[in-house]
Design a protein around this motif. Sequence first.
Motif, mmCIF file in Angstrom:
data_model
loop_
_atom_site.group_PDB
_atom_site.id
_atom_site.type_symbol
_atom_site.label_atom_id
_atom_site.label_comp_id
_atom_site.label_asym_id
_atom_site.label_seq_id
_atom_site.Cartn_x
_atom_site.Cartn_y
_atom_site.Cartn_z
ATOM 1 N N GLU A 428 -7.666 3.360 -15.237
ATOM 2 C CA GLU A 428 -8.688 2.697 -14.261
ATOM 3 C C GLU A 428 -8.137 1.541 -13.787
ATOM 4 N N GLN A 429 -7.222 0.826 -14.370
ATOM 5 C CA GLN A 429 -6.324 -0.359 -13.835
ATOM 6 C C GLN A 429 -5.551 0.261 -12.868
ATOM 7 N N ASN A 430 -4.713 1.388 -13.135
ATOM 8 C CA ASN A 430 -3.685 1.838 -12.276
ATOM 9 C C ASN A 430 -4.608 2.150 -10.965
ATOM 10 N N VAL A 431 -5.876 2.745 -11.033
ATOM 11 C CA VAL A 431 -6.659 2.989 -9.754
ATOM 12 C C VAL A 431 -7.034 1.677 -8.815
ATOM 13 N N ARG A 432 -7.295 0.674 -9.662
ATOM 14 C CA ARG A 432 -7.776 -0.643 -9.060
ATOM 15 C C ARG A 432 -6.771 -1.032 -8.527
ATOM 16 N N ASP A 433 -5.300 -1.173 -9.166
ATOM 17 C CA ASP A 433 -4.158 -1.748 -8.687
ATOM 18 C C ASP A 433 -3.741 -0.940 -7.327
ATOM 19 N N ALA A 434 -4.039 0.338 -7.337
ATOM 20 C CA ALA A 434 -3.420 1.156 -6.477
ATOM 21 C C ALA A 434 -3.874 0.971 -5.134
ATOM 22 N N ARG A 435 -5.389 0.731 -5.187
ATOM 23 C CA ARG A 435 -6.260 0.666 -3.774
ATOM 24 C C ARG A 435 -5.726 -0.268 -2.958
ATOM 25 N N ILE A 436 -5.062 -1.111 -3.121
ATOM 26 C CA ILE A 436 -4.705 -2.320 -2.058
ATOM 27 C C ILE A 436 -3.529 -1.711 -1.349
ATOM 28 N N GLY A 437 -2.860 -0.818 -1.939
ATOM 29 C CA GLY A 437 -1.785 -0.235 -0.968
ATOM 30 C C GLY A 437 -2.166 0.272 0.244
ATOM 31 N N MET A 438 -3.121 0.704 0.384
ATOM 32 C CA MET A 438 -3.445 1.320 1.864
ATOM 33 C C MET A 438 -4.017 0.459 2.639
ATOM 34 N N ILE A 439 -3.974 -0.880 2.435
ATOM 35 C CA ILE A 439 -4.543 -2.113 3.033
ATOM 36 C C ILE A 439 -3.424 -2.996 3.449
ATOM 37 N N TYR A 440 -2.414 -3.206 2.513
ATOM 38 C CA TYR A 440 -1.395 -4.170 2.665
ATOM 39 C C TYR A 440 -0.425 -3.805 3.885
ATOM 40 N N GLU A 441 0.046 -4.729 4.534
ATOM 41 C CA GLU A 441 0.796 -4.646 5.647
ATOM 42 C C GLU A 441 0.645 -3.815 6.812
ATOM 43 N N GLY A 442 -0.515 -3.795 7.071
ATOM 44 C CA GLY A 442 -1.263 -3.012 7.964
ATOM 45 C C GLY A 442 -1.921 -1.840 7.486
ATOM 46 N N THR A 443 -3.160 -1.473 7.635
ATOM 47 C CA THR A 443 -4.009 -0.434 7.009
ATOM 48 C C THR A 443 -3.472 0.891 7.541
ATOM 49 N N THR A 444 -3.789 2.257 6.721
ATOM 50 C CA THR A 444 -3.451 3.212 7.186
ATOM 51 C C THR A 444 -3.793 3.654 8.644
ATOM 52 N N GLY A 445 -4.842 3.168 9.208
ATOM 53 C CA GLY A 445 -5.143 3.341 10.647
ATOM 54 C C GLY A 445 -4.218 2.445 11.511
ATOM 55 N N ILE A 446 -3.938 1.466 11.326
ATOM 56 C CA ILE A 446 -2.912 0.637 11.889
ATOM 57 C C ILE A 446 -1.368 1.232 12.001
ATOM 58 N N GLN A 447 -1.089 1.869 10.795
ATOM 59 C CA GLN A 447 0.183 2.473 10.686
ATOM 60 C C GLN A 447 0.209 3.878 11.346
ATOM 61 N N ALA A 448 -0.961 4.327 11.375
ATOM 62 C CA ALA A 448 -1.179 5.481 12.239
ATOM 63 C C ALA A 448 -0.926 5.492 13.644
ATOM 64 N N LEU A 449 -1.632 4.200 14.140
ATOM 65 C CA LEU A 449 -1.370 4.044 15.473
ATOM 66 C C LEU A 449 -0.097 3.550 15.860
ATOM 67 N N ASP A 450 0.668 3.116 14.935
ATOM 68 C CA ASP A 450 2.051 2.762 15.024
ATOM 69 C C ASP A 450 2.978 3.998 15.444
ATOM 70 N N LEU A 451 2.775 4.925 14.467
ATOM 71 C CA LEU A 451 3.184 6.221 14.490
ATOM 72 C C LEU A 451 3.162 7.093 15.767
ATOM 73 N N LEU A 452 1.834 7.366 15.683
ATOM 74 C CA LEU A 452 1.703 8.386 17.014
ATOM 75 C C LEU A 452 1.805 7.500 18.144
ATOM 76 N N GLY A 453 1.042 6.282 18.420
ATOM 77 C CA GLY A 453 1.250 5.633 19.768
ATOM 78 C C GLY A 453 2.482 4.921 19.915
ATOM 79 N N ARG A 454 3.225 4.001 19.284
ATOM 80 C CA ARG A 454 4.407 3.640 19.475
ATOM 81 C C ARG A 454 5.783 4.571 19.194
ATOM 82 N N LYS A 455 5.926 5.129 18.212
ATOM 83 C CA LYS A 455 6.887 5.716 17.915
ATOM 84 C C LYS A 455 7.171 6.900 18.382
ATOM 85 N N VAL A 456 5.856 7.727 18.469
ATOM 86 C CA VAL A 456 6.285 8.985 19.159
ATOM 87 C C VAL A 456 5.679 9.244 20.517
#
Length: 599
Positions: A428-456
């Motif tokens: 359960e610690q591994n789950v709790r620790d892992a959850r921030i990864g999708m938020i750090y350095e730009g959320t999944t949504g922001i990374q997705a916009l970067d990929l589709l919008g800017r990079k592609v």
Amino acid sequence: MPEYKAPLREIKFVMSELLNSEQHYAGLEGAEDATPDMVDAIIQEGARFSEQVLAPLNRTGDLEGCRWSADGVTTPTGFKEAYQQYVEGGWPSMSADPAYGGQGLPGSLSIVMNEMVGTANWSWGMYPGLSHGATHTVETHGTEEQKQIYLTKLISGEWTGTMCLTEPHCGSDLGILRSKAEPNPDGSYSISGTKIFISAGEHDMAENIVHIVLARLPDAPEGTKGISLFIVPKFLPTADGEVGDRNAVTCGSIEHKMGIHGNSTCVMNFDGAKGWLIGPENKGLNCMFTFMNVARIGTAIQGLGAAELGFQGSLAYARERLAMRSLTGAKNPEGAADPIIVHPDVRRMLLTQKAIAEAGRALIYLTAQQADIVQRGKTDEERHNADELLGFLTPIAKAFVTEAGYEAANLGLQVFGGHGYISEWGMEQNVRDARIGMIYEGTTGIQALDLLGRKVLLTQGESLKNFTKQVHLFCKEHAANEQLSEFIEPLQAINKEWADLTMKVGMSAMNNADEVGAASVDYLMYSGYAVFAYLWARMAQVALAAMADGTTEEAFYHAKLLTARFYFKRLLPRTKAHAVSMLAGADTLMDLPDESFAF
């Protein structure tokens, strides 16, 4: 707690057999010291440090957390001493510039070390991890004087670094940040403002902390075009570069958060703190991307680490835990029940974790090699092509690997059943620790916009074409290999569909820009599964070749082949749902009036 063991055979497979690291290092400028013997010695020692020093502190960090006082932040028991061992081992300087005390080894080798450190103890690993980004930023954009003062200390590990971006009123929208930088007569600046969510912003592990801070100069343009970047140390350096007077920067509090308790996540107050401009005025965000791109690859490692740790823990448990009998007859007739690893659904969960971890490692190491080439490639063309590929793969690595890694961490817990929910097992610690990864350095949504919008879309699909061309050439090269056909044929199909879907989304976006945002996350997830398919096909090809040549590790390579088959049959079909969803249209999201969301 799961007993972490560095997956050295898996690391060697990706480095040496899949990505041919020896040839890669030979093609770089100034990487002569990265010989096979040197690389092997570094990885072996990194594994020992991670397993014996850091892994035992993982649970300690979670239970104790960091403690705030007006005098500063105290890290959990053993963290400071581990950091001193890390510095004494020369780890902070491994891939840094020899002109400032570094060892000059390729950055991709540091990524391997970061994987082992992060999997063993993510909270601890963030302290030196933030320093890597600060080091790279000063190395790239700093003046010679700044390098002599700060870079030498960051490289030695005597000082650590942070990046200070986010403020209470703005998350990822840095265009509305309010921190100010007023010029001083001596050429320095007076920095004022509050920054939040600053990882490793205050601690007791090093004698000084170098904050890389975004702020606005007087009369700066509005938005992101008016942001500058500053070096703001916790203690002001003396004339001889040592620690001097305390600067006017303090930690107001530390966050009480879901996981990574062993790392101090700080509210940092800058009350007229003295700082120095790094890079050009009003170009701070451009310079900060140097830091952020390094951090995004580092965050991808968190997804890999969560998958690897979850897999190791749940695999050991599944081999020992007895429950029920196999549907095809008892496999442990002398025992009260069979080990749960014989049950198909448990194997589904274990194989999902294994497939995610091994493909995630391959993707991260591939991006790290591109970063090597950008920095040390021998020709302009090499560096340009690597930069294009790195830019395309980075948002996929950051977002997809953390999303998939979190799924794997949850599956690791699920294998344990009720025991997984209990703290003493560590899942359960591994789950709790892992959850921030999708938020750090730009959320999944922001990374997705970067990929589709800017990079592609912004490149008219060129960055995608550059990658899908590599996939096409791989498929063409192995089209006649009947043993690989089960991987090549679906890979060819998804490679073509990827381009077709991109065109359809692009055409829709020409009429309504919201189509990009509506499709972006599904597009990113689709892209992640497609990239993993390419990597699993390549791993299957390497495994088949090894078995054809004759090997003493038949079981290892056979497992690779079977895991690739599992991926293509069980996980790659998820792309079908993402394809349908990304074409569903923005109206399915935007037509509902805002007020209709109310209860």
